[in-house]
Design a protein around this motif. Structure first.
Motif, mmCIF file in Angstrom:
data_model
loop_
_atom_site.group_PDB
_atom_site.id
_atom_site.type_symbol
_atom_site.label_atom_id
_atom_site.label_comp_id
_atom_site.label_asym_id
_atom_site.label_seq_id
_atom_site.Cartn_x
_atom_site.Cartn_y
_atom_site.Cartn_z
ATOM 1 N N GLN A 19 0.856 -1.178 0.000
ATOM 2 C CA GLN A 19 0.000 0.000 0.000
ATOM 3 C C GLN A 19 0.899 1.238 0.000
ATOM 4 O O GLN A 19 1.610 1.498 0.968
ATOM 5 C CB GLN A 19 -0.909 0.001 1.239
ATOM 6 N N VAL A 52 -0.539 -0.640 9.569
ATOM 7 C CA VAL A 52 -1.178 -1.883 9.133
ATOM 8 C C VAL A 52 -1.414 -2.812 10.317
ATOM 9 O O VAL A 52 -2.474 -3.441 10.441
ATOM 10 C CB VAL A 52 -0.307 -2.561 8.055
ATOM 11 N N TRP A 57 -6.241 -6.573 1.672
ATOM 12 C CA TRP A 57 -4.927 -7.196 1.667
ATOM 13 C C TRP A 57 -4.944 -8.597 1.073
ATOM 14 O O TRP A 57 -4.004 -9.356 1.261
ATOM 15 C CB TRP A 57 -4.360 -7.234 3.084
ATOM 16 N N ARG A 113 -4.246 -11.749 3.381
ATOM 17 C CA ARG A 113 -2.967 -11.973 4.046
ATOM 18 C C ARG A 113 -3.020 -11.681 5.533
ATOM 19 O O ARG A 113 -2.198 -12.165 6.289
ATOM 20 C CB ARG A 113 -1.885 -11.094 3.394
ATOM 21 N N GLN A 168 0.534 -8.396 5.663
ATOM 22 C CA GLN A 168 0.654 -7.138 4.945
ATOM 23 C C GLN A 168 1.806 -6.295 5.487
ATOM 24 O O GLN A 168 2.508 -5.625 4.727
ATOM 25 C CB GLN A 168 -0.657 -6.343 5.040
ATOM 26 N N CYS A 197 4.828 -7.509 3.924
ATOM 27 C CA CYS A 197 4.884 -7.058 2.538
ATOM 28 C C CYS A 197 5.357 -5.601 2.450
ATOM 29 O O CYS A 197 6.116 -5.241 1.542
ATOM 30 C CB CYS A 197 3.514 -7.201 1.876
ATOM 31 N N GLN A 198 4.902 -4.762 3.383
ATOM 32 C CA GLN A 198 5.354 -3.372 3.393
ATOM 33 C C GLN A 198 6.867 -3.302 3.590
ATOM 34 O O GLN A 198 7.567 -2.552 2.901
ATOM 35 C CB GLN A 198 4.644 -2.595 4.507
#
Length: 464
Positions: free
Chosen positions: A171, A354, A384, A387, A392, A395-396
């Motif tokens: 994001q 998040v 997301w 996930r 997430q 992932c960030q």
């Protein structure tokens, strides 16, 4: 007969640009057409609404990049013409190059690329990475080197952005990770590859004057005013876009105030540093982009803006000299302090946001990623891809690692390529001087005795 060096240097840039524009004309004639709407009234109204809602933001971004960023780079007293013109040239060159690559990679269907305002806007975002990266080597590189740098950076950016956003699902609506962090470390990599392990000495033409600092500060003010458009233009119209504008305004207000406080405290006599003001005031806009559309309390935006200003000012005061001495990183415009450090701070803030959002299951707490009122746990799952908050958050963090790693590696390789003698890198003694590239009126009236020799020296490879 070999071409004289001065003639070679004069012909290289127009030849380069002429071939590029000619190839582009041929490509557009064969493969590019406008994305026309159907004749149905509903489609016509939809297209009109998209134009009216997007083009004002697009105009703001154009003013930011052409005028604001161009003036920000005029802090070098004898390099103002070059800073403004090369910034403008790189923008329009990079936008066209990005349009071609994006069209071939993502929008090539049935032998045609359909062009619309949104695709042009995305290409503008790709061009921003080049304009930021160039700040690391501003004044010490020739226009041809800068254009080759743009040719190399745009495809790497498009690839990394696809990996970060599409594959990892990061994001980042305001481009904190994909644009600011990527372009910063690409520029630092280019600087390291171009100058190798040599520490660049302070050039006598490098010290700003009161007039050049004033012009640069005007550029900062223009960027400050229009920055919310840059962050919010790709948000979903409505609540998300409204939140992005508000959060950006709050973060940038806080960063401007905090910059004055931090700069005054760090200077022994309490006076403000122009470089701190020119950069720290914008740090909040860099950091907030990754979380701008999240529904968070106003105090979070203010806190992030203040922290970003602090790390920017501390970067100028302590970290930049340390990196220059220990790692021989040359960063002419301080892009690491304005884009790198606040960008990393913003990425860390997105991980925290998040994780907080994933714990919000009532739909009424502080952090959400959707319009207020829905069930937050369902929203998070949909946003997301199932996930969860922890996935997430990883992932960030992974997106940040990809941006830093890919940009540094690609930048180092690009910097090594820019050392080619044919690209006419200016000798050290002729850096930061408009007279190499422009016919300045006062110099034309009273030319110096060695002006022709200086023009010819542009084509010589500097001995390091």
């Amino acid at each position: 007969m070999a071409m004289p060096p001065s003639t070679h240097s004069r012909c290289l840039l127009p030849l380069f640009l002429g071939l590029f524009q000619g190839a582009l004309l041929l490509f557009f004639a064969l493969f590019v057409a406008y994305d026309e709407a159907s004749a149905q009234a509903e489609d016509t109204i939809l297209v009109a609404n998209q134009v009216y809602s997007t083009f004002p933001f697009f105009q703001d971004i154009q003013v930011m990049l052409v005028v604001g960023l161009g003036l920000l780079l005029t802090f070098l007293p004898r390099y103002g013409f070059s800073a403004l013109t090369h910034n403008f040239l790189l923008l329009i060159f990079s936008v066209q190059w990005a349009l071609v690559l994006q069209g071939l990679l993502h929008h090539f269907h049935h032998g045609q690329i359909h062009l619309d305002l949104h695709k042009l806007l995305i290409s503008e975002f790709a061009a921003v990475t080049v304009l930021i990266s160039v700040g690391a080597i501003l004044g010490r590189a020739s226009p041809c080197q800068l254009l080759v740098m743009a040719i190399c950076e745009i495809p790497v950016y498009l690839t990394s952005e696809w990996v970060i956003v599409t594959c990892l699902g990061v994001q980042d609506v305001g481009g904190t990770i994909t644009i600011h962090v990527f372009s910063c470390y690409f520029g630092l990599g280019v600087s390291k590859g171009l100058f190798r392990a040599t520490q660049q000495p302070l050039h006598p033409k490098e010290t700003p004057t009161s007039h050049s600092d004033l012009m640069s500060l005007v550029g900062t003010l223009i960027l400050w005013v229009f920055w919310p458009s840059f962050v919010a233009v790709l948000c979903q119209p409505g609540n998300a876009q409204h939140r992005a504008i508000l959060n950006t305004l709050l973060a940038m207000n806080a960063s401007a105030i905090t910059t004055v406080v931090a700069s005054s405290l760090l200077e022994r006599d309490g006076r403000l540093s122009p470089s701190h003001l020119q950069n720290g005031s914008l740090a909040g806009g860099v950091a907030i982009g990754v979380v701008a559309d999240m529904s968070m309390p106003p105090v979070a935006a203010l806190a992030l803006g203040s922290l970003s200003a602090v790390v920017c000012v501390l970067g100028f005061r302590f970290l930049a000299p340390l990196l220059g001495r220990k790692l021989t990183f040359h960063d002419q415009c301080g892009i690491h302090n304005l884009h790198g450090l606040p960008g990393i701070l913003g990425a860390a803030a997105s991980v925290v946001a998040v994780l907080v959002a994933s714990k919000d299951t009532s739909g009424s707490h502080s952090f959400q990623l959707s319009p207020v009122g829905g069930n937050a746990s369902e929203v998070v799952e949909g946003q997301w891809g199932g996930r969860g908050g922890g996935g997430q958050a990883l992932c960030q963090a992974a997106g940040l690692a990809v941006a830093v790693g890919a940009s540094l590696l690609a930048g180092l390789l690009t910097g090594a390529a820019l050392r080619l003698p044919c690209l006419a890198r200016p000798p050290e003694r002729l850096c930061f001087d408009d007279s190499l590239y422009f016919k300045i009126q006062d110099q034309a009236e009273s030319p110096g005795p060695d002006s022709s020799a200086e023009e010819g020296a542009l084509a010589l490879k500097e001995q390091v």
